[in-house]
Design an enzyme around this catalytic site. Structure first.
Site, PDB file in Angstrom:
ATOM      1  N   LYS A  42      34.253  44.944  43.915  1.00 15.53           N
ATOM      2  CA  LYS A  42      33.726  45.782  42.872  1.00 15.53           C
ATOM      3  C   LYS A  42      33.620  45.218  41.577  1.00 15.53           C
ATOM      4  O   LYS A  42      32.572  45.210  40.515  1.00 15.53           O
ATOM      5  CB  LYS A  42      34.267  46.989  42.859  1.00 15.53           C
ATOM      6  CG  LYS A  42      34.010  47.940  44.116  1.00 15.53           C
ATOM      7  CD  LYS A  42      34.731  49.287  43.898  1.00 15.53           C
ATOM      8  CE  LYS A  42      34.893  50.152  45.293  1.00 15.53           C
ATOM      9  NZ  LYS A  42      35.726  51.043  45.050  1.00 15.53           N
ATOM     10  N   ASP A 102      42.521  34.204  41.497  1.00 16.21           N
ATOM     11  CA  ASP A 102      43.970  34.281  41.574  1.00 16.21           C
ATOM     12  C   ASP A 102      44.469  33.219  42.524  1.00 16.21           C
ATOM     13  O   ASP A 102      44.676  32.085  42.305  1.00 16.21           O
ATOM     14  CB  ASP A 102      44.278  35.740  41.813  1.00 16.21           C
ATOM     15  CG  ASP A 102      45.761  36.224  41.549  1.00 16.21           C
ATOM     16  OD1 ASP A 102      46.556  35.114  41.707  1.00 16.21           O
ATOM     17  OD2 ASP A 102      46.128  37.461  41.566  1.00 16.21           O
ATOM     18  N   LYS A 130      42.972  32.836  36.903  1.00 14.24           N
ATOM     19  CA  LYS A 130      44.375  32.738  36.802  1.00 14.24           C
ATOM     20  C   LYS A 130      44.991  31.472  37.487  1.00 14.24           C
ATOM     21  O   LYS A 130      45.835  31.663  38.503  1.00 14.24           O
ATOM     22  CB  LYS A 130      44.903  34.155  37.466  1.00 14.24           C
ATOM     23  CG  LYS A 130      46.157  34.485  36.715  1.00 14.24           C
ATOM     24  CD  LYS A 130      46.437  35.910  37.517  1.00 14.24           C
ATOM     25  CE  LYS A 130      46.083  37.072  36.831  1.00 14.24           C
ATOM     26  NZ  LYS A 130      47.020  38.480  37.425  1.00 14.24           N
ATOM     27  N   ASP A 158      40.450  46.561  36.803  1.00 11.02           N
ATOM     28  CA  ASP A 158      40.746  48.168  37.100  1.00 11.02           C
ATOM     29  C   ASP A 158      42.453  48.285  37.442  1.00 11.02           C
ATOM     30  O   ASP A 158      43.162  47.148  37.492  1.00 11.02           O
ATOM     31  CB  ASP A 158      40.062  48.589  38.296  1.00 11.02           C
ATOM     32  CG  ASP A 158      40.493  48.349  39.654  1.00 11.02           C
ATOM     33  OD1 ASP A 158      40.674  47.035  39.830  1.00 11.02           O
ATOM     34  OD2 ASP A 158      41.134  49.175  40.469  1.00 11.02           O
ATOM     35  N   ARG A 164      37.665  49.874  34.373  1.00 12.50           N
ATOM     36  CA  ARG A 164      36.531  48.869  34.386  1.00 12.50           C
ATOM     37  C   ARG A 164      35.543  48.939  33.461  1.00 12.50           C
ATOM     38  O   ARG A 164      34.944  47.931  33.108  1.00 12.50           O
ATOM     39  CB  ARG A 164      35.669  48.892  35.915  1.00 12.50           C
ATOM     40  CG  ARG A 164      36.711  48.775  37.018  1.00 12.50           C
ATOM     41  CD  ARG A 164      35.703  48.715  38.062  1.00 12.50           C
ATOM     42  NE  ARG A 164      36.320  48.971  39.336  1.00 12.50           N
ATOM     43  CZ  ARG A 164      36.979  48.089  40.320  1.00 12.50           C
ATOM     44  NH1 ARG A 164      37.177  46.762  39.633  1.00 12.50           N
ATOM     45  NH2 ARG A 164      37.755  48.368  41.291  1.00 12.50           N
TER      46      ARG A 164
HETATM   47  C1  PRP Z   1      40.039  40.584  42.709  1.00  8.97           C
HETATM   48  C2  PRP Z   1      39.058  39.439  42.621  1.00  8.97           C
HETATM   49  C3  PRP Z   1      38.686  38.611  43.521  1.00  8.97           C
HETATM   50  C4  PRP Z   1      40.133  38.690  43.997  1.00  8.97           C
HETATM   51  C5  PRP Z   1      40.795  37.591  43.649  1.00  8.97           C
HETATM   52  O1  PRP Z   1      39.519  41.871  43.976  1.00  8.97           O
HETATM   53  O2  PRP Z   1      37.503  40.272  42.367  1.00  8.97           O
HETATM   54  O3  PRP Z   1      37.933  39.126  44.727  1.00  8.97           O
HETATM   55  O4  PRP Z   1      40.911  39.800  43.727  1.00  8.97           O
HETATM   56  O5  PRP Z   1      42.216  37.236  44.507  1.00  8.97           O
HETATM   57  P1  PRP Z   1      42.410  36.067  45.107  1.00  8.97           P
HETATM   58  O6  PRP Z   1      41.895  34.676  44.407  1.00  8.97           O
HETATM   59  O7  PRP Z   1      44.137  36.213  44.950  1.00  8.97           O
HETATM   60  O8  PRP Z   1      41.889  36.288  46.420  1.00  8.97           O
HETATM   61  P2  PRP Z   1      40.235  43.069  43.907  1.00  8.97           P
HETATM   62  O9  PRP Z   1      40.795  43.083  45.433  1.00  8.97           O
HETATM   63  O10 PRP Z   1      41.096  43.303  42.597  1.00  8.97           O
HETATM   64  O11 PRP Z   1      39.017  44.006  44.131  1.00  8.97           O
HETATM   65  P3  PRP Z   1      37.967  44.806  42.917  1.00  8.97           P
HETATM   66  O12 PRP Z   1      37.033  43.553  42.387  1.00  8.97           O
HETATM   67  O13 PRP Z   1      37.018  45.722  43.755  1.00  8.97           O
HETATM   68  O14 PRP Z   1      38.739  45.317  41.776  1.00  8.97           O
END
Ligand code: PRP
Length: 178
Positions: A42, A102, A130, A158, A164
């Protein structure tokens, strides 16, 4: 206990200026194409909404939902599709729009998933990188900001689904990054 916000990491003005630069770069490099921006639910919704308005050409948008870690712990690397695109991307120039990279596992999954659908090209535009937490090598075409390993909030990011809508990006004080 409510979270304690730390300093503002990236102000609303800094975000707006960088989003404008990213939009112009996408416009230059995709001139003559009919790009499809794929927002990853999201968190990327806020960034995508501003990015679309910063790209000086017509684009279309669609969305995918992924759960970064499934039911496992963060280190498990499980990525699960929770919502799919609404139409075919065959022959399209796709730009994945993410809020943050990440470990890189979500993006690696998305790239491999989308590439099976025969797009003409797939590129990636991400607001925050990151970088120091990377576990999987992924190619990023457009990067807003490289940030340190801190938990960020606001502008799509979030904590338990909240915050957000903050117009800037701040960090959570005295919390380990996840
Ligand atoms: C976050 C971000 C990416 C993912 C990155 O999503 O939006 O999709 O994590 O992490 P990675 O590189 O370690 O795979 P999140 O799970 O926080 O969902 P959201 O966007 O719904 O908050």
């Amino acid at each position: 206990m409510p979270p304690r916000f730390g300093r503002v990491l990236i102000s609303g003005d800094e975000i707006a200026a960088r989003v404008l630069e990213l939009g112009r770069a996408i416009g230059r490099e995709h001139a003559g194409q009919d790009p499809l921006l794929v927002g990853v639910l999201k968190g990327a919704v806020i960034f995508l909404a501003d990015l679309v308005r910063a790209i000086p050409m017509e684009v279309t948008v669609d969305f995918m939902g992924v759960s970064a870690y499934g039911a496992g712990p963060p280190s498990s690397g499980v990525v699960r599709l929770t919502a799919d695109l609404s139409e075919s991307i065959e022959g399209r120039d796709v730009i994945i729009v993410e809020d943050i990279i990440d470990t890189g596992r979500t993006l690696a999954y998305l790239r491999s998933n989308l590439s099976t659908r025969r797009p003409r090209s797939v590129s990636v535009c991400v607001l925050l990188d990151k970088m120091e937490r990377r576990e999987v090598d992924v190619k990023l075409d457009y990067v807003g900001f490289v940030i340190p390993d801190q938990w960020v909030l606001g502008y799509g990011f979030d904590l338990g689904g909240l915050y957000r809508g903050l117009p800037y990006i701040t960090v959570l004080e005295a919390e380990a990054s996840g």
